[in-house]
Write an enzyme that holds these catalytic residues in place. Structure first.
Site, short mmCIF file in Angstrom:
data_model
loop_
_atom_site.label_atom_id
_atom_site.label_comp_id
_atom_site.label_asym_id
_atom_site.label_seq_id
_atom_site.Cartn_x
_atom_site.Cartn_y
_atom_site.Cartn_z
N PHE A 1 0.87 -1.19 0.00
CA PHE A 1 0.00 0.00 0.00
C PHE A 1 0.90 1.23 0.00
O PHE A 1 1.65 1.46 0.94
CB PHE A 1 -0.95 0.05 1.20
CG PHE A 1 -1.87 1.23 1.11
CD1 PHE A 1 -2.98 1.20 0.26
CD2 PHE A 1 -1.62 2.41 1.80
CE1 PHE A 1 -3.82 2.31 0.12
CE2 PHE A 1 -2.46 3.52 1.67
CZ PHE A 1 -3.55 3.46 0.82
N LYS B 1 2.48 11.62 7.06
CA LYS B 1 1.67 12.53 7.86
C LYS B 1 2.14 12.74 9.30
O LYS B 1 1.93 13.81 9.87
CB LYS B 1 0.23 12.00 7.84
CG LYS B 1 0.13 10.49 8.01
CD LYS B 1 -1.06 9.90 7.27
CE LYS B 1 -0.91 8.37 7.21
NZ LYS B 1 -1.91 7.69 6.46
N ASP C 1 9.24 2.98 2.00
CA ASP C 1 8.07 3.77 2.35
C ASP C 1 7.80 3.52 3.84
O ASP C 1 7.26 2.48 4.22
CB ASP C 1 6.89 3.34 1.47
CG ASP C 1 5.60 4.09 1.83
OD1 ASP C 1 5.56 4.76 2.88
OD2 ASP C 1 4.63 3.98 1.06
C1 LIG Z 1 2.69 2.90 3.68
C2 LIG Z 1 1.88 4.04 3.14
N1 LIG Z 1 2.28 4.66 2.02
C3 LIG Z 1 1.60 5.69 1.49
C4 LIG Z 1 0.45 6.17 2.08
C5 LIG Z 1 -0.28 7.32 1.46
O1 LIG Z 1 -0.21 8.46 2.24
P1 LIG Z 1 -1.31 9.64 2.03
O2 LIG Z 1 -2.61 9.06 2.44
O3 LIG Z 1 -0.84 10.75 2.91
O4 LIG Z 1 -1.26 9.98 0.58
C6 LIG Z 1 -0.02 5.56 3.26
C7 LIG Z 1 -1.24 6.04 3.91
O5 LIG Z 1 -1.66 5.57 4.93
C8 LIG Z 1 0.71 4.46 3.79
O6 LIG Z 1 0.30 3.83 4.89
#
Ligand SMILES: Cc1ncc(COP(=O)(O)O)c(C=O)c1O
Length: 289
Positions: free
Chosen positions: A117, A231, A202
């Site tokens: 994700f 965030k 990530d």
């Molecule tokens: C591992 C991971 N990558 C990317 C994202 C995407 O972040 P955003 O919702 O701020 O675009 C999330 C969101 O929870 C995430 O958990």
């Protein structure tokens, strides 16, 4: 129905108290309504909230310095959301490979893991293995190769001369909190190093103190070439830095120009001030130590 929150506690409209183990999917790692972050946001909002990227401001360098102190990395770019940081990391990885490693134009392949994700934009859902995230949104971009999460032998076989990067969540969050087998991150990092492939972690979900280390990669003493944060950087405050990608070594991320990745609404001064306070806001009384 939640009405208010403080630190690790949530309160519903009937006054019941709940321990928040979700931390808004890693947006409020420092705890809800962290007083230092809130104070920084309010103070900054009364001074200047946003400048265009045509001007320098006095907050962004402070945030970059905090990030450097935290990670030792050399370059950082603030984004408005996590998925934007993922998109920018992909762009930087491709460009580095085309211009520095000589992958023929348009041929770069990026390896991702099944059950990943990384956000909700069209290119990112395009390399998801989850039908719910993809169905009815195609066609999708080419250039991504999917392997099972946690299998170093498959990763080794998947790497070709056109592999530009390996993008991974060190612990898969949305997939159900899945840990890789012991040693996988270390092996993956070694494979990337041996094949001159960028390792992009990530850590939007797993980073900034969520797993007992500052970053989940540190459980195996691995630091990626590019680290994506999200965030929690600004403690979930709005406005706030929604994401950042930071690069360990400027040579491994060049040539990157910030205007290639941000334009109309760069992260503002409130965002940065929250980020600085958010970073300093770890410690006693926070959701994470
Ligand atoms: C591992 C991971 N990558 C990317 C994202 C995407 O972040 P955003 O919702 O701020 O675009 C999330 C969101 O929870 C995430 O958990």
């Amino acid at each position: 129905m939640i009405e208010r929150a403080e630190g690790v506690w949530l309160y519903d409209i009937e006054g019941n108290r709940y321990l928040d183990c979700l931390a808004a999917y890693s947006a409020v790692n420092q705890g809800h309504c962290h007083p230092a972050i809130m104070k920084a946001m309010i103070e900054q909002a009364g001074k200047v909230t946003l400048t265009s990227r045509a001007f320098r401001n006095d907050q962004l360098p402070l945030l970059c310095k905090e990030l450097h102190n935290l990670t030792g990395f050399e370059m950082a770019l603030m984004m408005n959301s996590g998925v934007e940081a993922v998109e920018s990391a992909i762009k930087v990885a491709r460009k580095w490979n085309y211009t520095r490693k000589g992958i023929p134009s348009g041929q770069a392949e990026l390896i991702v893991c099944s059950n990943n994700f990384h956000g909700r934009t069209i290119s990112v859902v395009g390399f998801s293995s989850e039908p719910q995230y993809r169905d009815a949104f195609g066609p999708f971009q080419a250039g991504f190769k999917m392997i099972p999460f946690g299998d170093a032998q498959v990763l080794r076989r998947a790497i070709t001369a056109n592999t530009c990067a390996f993008l991974i969540e060190p612990i898969q969050g949305e997939a159900g909190v899945i840990l890789p087998p012991d040693g996988f991150l270390e092996e993956a990092a070694a494979l990337c190093r041996d094949h001159n492939v960028l390792l992009v972690a990530d850590e939007i979900q797993s980073g900034l103190g969520r797993t007992g280390k500052m970053f989940a990669c540190m459980h195996e003493f691995v630091m990626p070439d590019i680290l994506i944060l999200g965030k929690a950087l600004s403690g979930g405050f709005y406005p706030g830095v929604g994401g950042a990608f930071i690069a360990q070594d400027s040579e491994r991320a060049q040539p990157w120009r910030s205007w290639e990745h941000i334009w109309g609404k760069p992260s503002g001064l409130c965002d940065c001030a929250c980020g600085v306070a958010g970073d300093r806001g770890r410690g006693p009384g926070c959701a994470v130590g």
